[in-house]
Enzyme design. Structure first.
Site, mmCIF file in Angstrom:
data_model
loop_
_atom_site.group_PDB
_atom_site.id
_atom_site.type_symbol
_atom_site.label_atom_id
_atom_site.label_comp_id
_atom_site.label_asym_id
_atom_site.label_seq_id
_atom_site.Cartn_x
_atom_site.Cartn_y
_atom_site.Cartn_z
ATOM 1 N N GLU A 81 37.524 36.903 40.361
ATOM 2 C CA GLU A 81 38.761 37.567 39.941
ATOM 3 C C GLU A 81 39.149 36.950 38.595
ATOM 4 O O GLU A 81 39.288 35.737 38.506
ATOM 5 C CB GLU A 81 39.895 37.324 40.934
ATOM 6 N N ASP B 209 48.547 41.374 37.692
ATOM 7 C CA ASP B 209 48.833 40.182 38.493
ATOM 8 C C ASP B 209 49.412 39.104 37.581
ATOM 9 O O ASP B 209 48.765 38.682 36.623
ATOM 10 C CB ASP B 209 47.556 39.687 39.169
ATOM 11 N N GLU C 283 44.154 42.203 35.655
ATOM 12 C CA GLU C 283 43.135 41.435 36.387
ATOM 13 C C GLU C 283 42.066 42.366 36.928
ATOM 14 O O GLU C 283 42.360 43.463 37.420
ATOM 15 C CB GLU C 283 43.767 40.644 37.533
ATOM 16 N N SER D 124 38.990 42.289 39.721
ATOM 17 C CA SER D 124 38.320 41.607 40.825
ATOM 18 C C SER D 124 37.021 42.335 41.113
ATOM 19 O O SER D 124 37.037 43.544 41.402
ATOM 20 C CB SER D 124 39.196 41.593 42.077
ATOM 21 N N THR D 125 35.916 41.635 41.054
ATOM 22 C CA THR D 125 34.629 42.271 41.317
ATOM 23 C C THR D 125 34.550 42.746 42.765
ATOM 24 O O THR D 125 35.258 42.245 43.634
ATOM 25 C CB THR D 125 33.447 41.303 41.087
#
Length: 506
Positions: A10, A95, A100, A102-103
């Site tokens: 992330e 965030d 952000e 996140s994979t």
């Protein structure tokens, strides 16, 4: 016993609005995420499902009271900020006033690199789309961790572990590893101290922002070992180790070794293999001392009084990992496990000899090399503002402006993933985790999906008064092997849901 496990990253991106130094970062971040969401050719956008999240659950056996928690910990509250689930299974959202990415969940270090780099392309496209909004000022994004004015933002990792592993063992054996692994995966920073007021170069962008050894916080009193117990999977079987002590890497080798070596150490901890006393006498002070010495020569004291450098302690972990893999797998060790061990050894040996030998692989060394070139050419002191700009420009995600990108273009940084594969991963999910189901369902049946999260997909179907939740508690189910043919042959979300939930008769 290998580098393979369910994991992901992330990354909060640094953000700057051109010509508007006092712009609201939450507004700018929302513009980034919403611009990307609006470009997707979907009839409706599924919301993120917060229902199953529990950010205040602590691995030490208690839940932090909401009235005592810092607001930054309350990630289970839907604040109405931009939040998008992508067809590659990833999450793009706002965030802590930063965009952000996140994979999706993946199972190997190389896949972490691939979908982490795909996140850079997502952010790049999002910033370009946001700039096309009438009247909007250009928004620049940086893959870094601090504004050098006292603010730090995170680059986190997640690793699925066996629930049966005692948390005390995780703390004991991971702490010295995390304190010292920065020599391999630091991003480099010009400035010492949280506000960067001391003019010197250090290895890690995050080291000066950590204050305690163990804790639940992520934005205040940051701990070396984070205790959040939110597995996003069957809690009886798994825990998700949420790692907040890491830099945002642009180097593919740095990311690869960061997650690959950590996965190996976790395998040893799960097996009870580490019996040596490697604990540090003062972990937080050692973290900073190591970061502040780019020569990698400074020693830190272990709890037993022994003095070692960060590289020497990493070499001890490497020796243990090599023996562990040989004993458990022998010649059957998979290619990535063997490669991580070989690269880890090569990098550590060269760091011990001369860190600049790793300039093609490690972010902090590559950046230091650039800064030293400018210093020597122009006779600059470390306090010169030009060097601060170079530090920032290294992290600029624009290929035409970012200095890391220029190094890659000139063959001065090693790549591990074909750029074509990275581009495909912007839209395609990994095939061997539940992210495949999430991503493909959102791609094919977006009209019928009301919400989703890591551990469920929620359908909104004709003729059903209530929303229908399909749990995805096992990260290794919902793969292409499990559901690929089923998704391909279904024409509607209703048909897919019926096929998933029908019970055999007789």
């Amino acid at each position: 016993m290998s580098v393979r496990r369910v994991m992901g990253t992330e990354v909060e991106y640094g953000i700057s609005v051109q010509g508007q130094p006092h712009a609201n970062p939450m507004t700018a971040s929302s513009q980034i995420v919403n611009a990307y969401a609006a470009s997707a050719q979907r009839a409706r956008r599924a919301r993120w499902d917060f229902e199953e999240e529990a950010p205040l659950r602590d691995a030490r056996g208690f839940d932090l009271s909401r009235d005592k928690a810092d607001p930054g910990l309350l990630t289970d509250e839907d604040l109405g900020l931009a939040n998008v689930i992508l067809t590659n299974g990833a999450r793009l959202y706002v965030d802590h006033a930063h965009p952000e990415y996140s994979t999706p969940e993946v199972t190997s270090p190389l896949d972490v690199v691939k979908w982490d780099k795909a996140g850079e392309l997502v952010m790049l496209e999002a910033s370009r789309l946001a700039a096309q909004i009438p009247g909007a000022a250009p928004i620049q994004l940086y893959k870094n961790n601090t504004d050098n004015k006292g603010v730090s933002y995170g680059s986190h990792e997640n690793y699925l572990m066996r629930r049966s592993t005692p948390f005390a063992d995780i703390v004991k054996h991971l702490t010295p590893f995390f304190v010292t692994r920065q020599v391999v995966c630091g991003a480099g920073r010009l400035g010492v101290g949280q506000d960067g007021s001391e003019h010197a170069y250090q290895i890690s962008q995050r080291a000066d922002f950590f204050e305690v050894e163990v804790g639940l916080e992520t934005t205040l009193k940051r701990p070396i070992i984070n205790t959040r117990d939110e597995p996003h999977a069957d809690p009886a079987k798994y825990r998700r180790l949420h790692v907040i002590i890491g830099d945002a890497n642009l180097s593919e080798v740095s990311t690869y070794l960061k997650v690959g070596t950590t996965s190996l150490v976790l395998a040893m901890i799960e097996a009870g293999y580490i019996t040596q006393e490697l604990s540090l006498a003062t972990p937080v002070a050692s973290l900073r001392a190591i970061s502040h010495d780019p020569t990698c020569r400074r020693t830190v004291r272990l709890a037993n009084g022994r003095e070692v450098t960060a590289v020497q302690l990493q070499l001890e972990y490497l020796e243990l990992a090599s023996k562990f893999v040989q004993e458990r797998l022998g010649d059957d060790a998979d290619a990535q496990t063997r490669d991580v061990l070989a690269r880890w050894e090569s990098v550590l040996n060269r760091l011990e000899r001369d860190p600049m030998e790793c300039a093609r692989e490690l972010d902090w060394v590559a950046k230091l090399g650039l800064l030293e070139q400018y210093r020597q050419r122009d006779g600059l002191e470390w306090s010169d503002s030009k060097l601060q700009l170079i530090d920032l420009q290294y992290a600029d995600i624009r290929p035409e402006r970012g200095l890391h990108h220029r190094l890659v273009q000139r063959g001065r940084m090693e790549r591990l993933i074909d750029p074509v594969e990275v581009e495909l991963s912007v839209h395609e999910p990994p095939v061997d985790t539940r992210a495949y189901f999430r991503g493909k369902v959102l791609d094919k049946f977006s009209d019928g999906v009301a919400a989703a999260s890591w551990d469920s997909v929620i359908f909104d179907l004709p003729g059903k008064e209530a929303l229908q939740r399909v749990p995805t508690m096992d990260p290794l189910r919902g793969t292409r092997k499990h559901v690929g043919a089923l998704i391909d042959r279904c024409d509607t979300a209703e048909e897919l849901f019926r096929a998933l939930t029908q019970r055999p008769t007789g």
